[in-house]
Design a protein around this motif. Structure first.
Motif, PDB file in Angstrom:
ATOM      1  N   LEU A 108     -11.070 130.206  24.532  1.00 41.45           N
ATOM      2  CA  LEU A 108      -9.881 130.786  23.916  1.00 41.45           C
ATOM      3  C   LEU A 108      -9.820 132.266  24.257  1.00 41.45           C
ATOM      4  O   LEU A 108     -10.835 132.889  24.570  1.00 41.45           O
ATOM      5  CB  LEU A 108      -9.914 130.607  22.395  1.00 41.45           C
ATOM      6  N   HIS A 141     -13.317 133.992  24.925  1.00 41.30           N
ATOM      7  CA  HIS A 141     -14.317 133.600  23.933  1.00 41.30           C
ATOM      8  C   HIS A 141     -14.597 132.105  24.034  1.00 41.30           C
ATOM      9  O   HIS A 141     -13.665 131.301  23.984  1.00 41.30           O
ATOM     10  CB  HIS A 141     -13.820 133.910  22.514  1.00 41.30           C
ATOM     11  N   ALA A 187      -7.255 130.300  14.902  1.00 37.76           N
ATOM     12  CA  ALA A 187      -7.001 130.005  16.314  1.00 37.76           C
ATOM     13  C   ALA A 187      -5.740 129.163  16.465  1.00 37.76           C
ATOM     14  O   ALA A 187      -5.454 128.298  15.635  1.00 37.76           O
ATOM     15  CB  ALA A 187      -8.196 129.273  16.918  1.00 37.76           C
ATOM     16  N   GLU A 209      -7.241 141.730  27.104  1.00 39.73           N
ATOM     17  CA  GLU A 209      -7.606 140.414  26.581  1.00 39.73           C
ATOM     18  C   GLU A 209      -9.087 140.145  26.815  1.00 39.73           C
ATOM     19  O   GLU A 209      -9.652 140.600  27.805  1.00 39.73           O
ATOM     20  CB  GLU A 209      -6.796 139.308  27.275  1.00 39.73           C
ATOM     21  N   TYR A 224      -7.405 133.931  17.743  1.00 42.87           N
ATOM     22  CA  TYR A 224      -7.620 133.479  19.114  1.00 42.87           C
ATOM     23  C   TYR A 224      -6.430 132.614  19.522  1.00 42.87           C
ATOM     24  O   TYR A 224      -5.739 132.044  18.672  1.00 42.87           O
ATOM     25  CB  TYR A 224      -8.892 132.639  19.234  1.00 42.87           C
ATOM     26  N   GLY A 273      -8.481 136.278  23.187  1.00 44.89           N
ATOM     27  CA  GLY A 273      -8.237 137.155  22.047  1.00 44.89           C
ATOM     28  C   GLY A 273      -7.893 138.529  22.569  1.00 44.89           C
ATOM     29  O   GLY A 273      -7.957 138.788  23.774  1.00 44.89           O
TER      30      GLY A 273
END
Length: 161
Positions: free
Chosen positions: A30, A124, A136, A121, A39, A32
């Motif tokens: 993902l 993760h 998320a 960005e 996320y 973030g």
């Protein structure tokens, strides 16, 4: 400059996206950033004249720095929500094609990407079993990754309330 498949005005927006579902060692990748407190899926706008499959491969490379191959189209997601950050308060109607990507057996990433508003960005690897412990999007991801699937799923999410 490429033109995104999107229509955005002061109050309403339509956006056509392609996103990746990348799973390695029980974790899903993902994205973030330093502004938003959540996320989100790796992916982005489909450009005019570009297929969604071309877009997802391009977006994954831009964001993660790795050339993942597409396995199959997994989900067509119609998403209705109110925008945040630079598009705060905008009513969104978003159509996203989620592609399951072929695992590579490693989690090495080299991407250096920024959001549309220029914020850095970060990528993760979130354990699938811990997805419910973090904020998320899309919200269907944990349930989707924990169940068997055949064909392409159509999921509608309405978070405008």
């Amino acid at each position: 400059m490429e033109h995104d498949c999107a229509i955005i005005d002061d109050k309403n927006a339509f956006r056509y996206r392609a996103a990746a579902i990348i799973v390695e060692d029980g974790c899903v990748l993902l994205a973030g950033n330093g502004v938003d407190d959540y996320y989100y899926s790796v992916g982005g706008a489909v450009h005019m004249g570009e297929t969604s499959e071309e877009a997802v491969k391009r977006e994954v490379f831009e964001e993660a720095g790795v050339n993942y191959e597409v396995d199959h189209l997994a989900v067509i997601h119609e998403n209705f929500f109110i925008g945040s950050s630079g598009l705060k308060g905008v009513n969104f109607h978003e159509l996203t094609f989620y592609y399951m990507m072929k695992p590579m057996g490693k989690r090495n990433l080299t991407g250096q990407s920024t959001t549309m508003s220029g914020v850095k960005e970060t990528m993760h690897w979130v354990p699938i079993d811990e997805l419910d412990k973090c904020k998320a999007y899309p919200t269907f991801m944990k349930k989707f990754l924990k169940s068997e699937h055949r064909g392409v799923e159509h999921i509608v999410t309405d978070a405008r309330d």
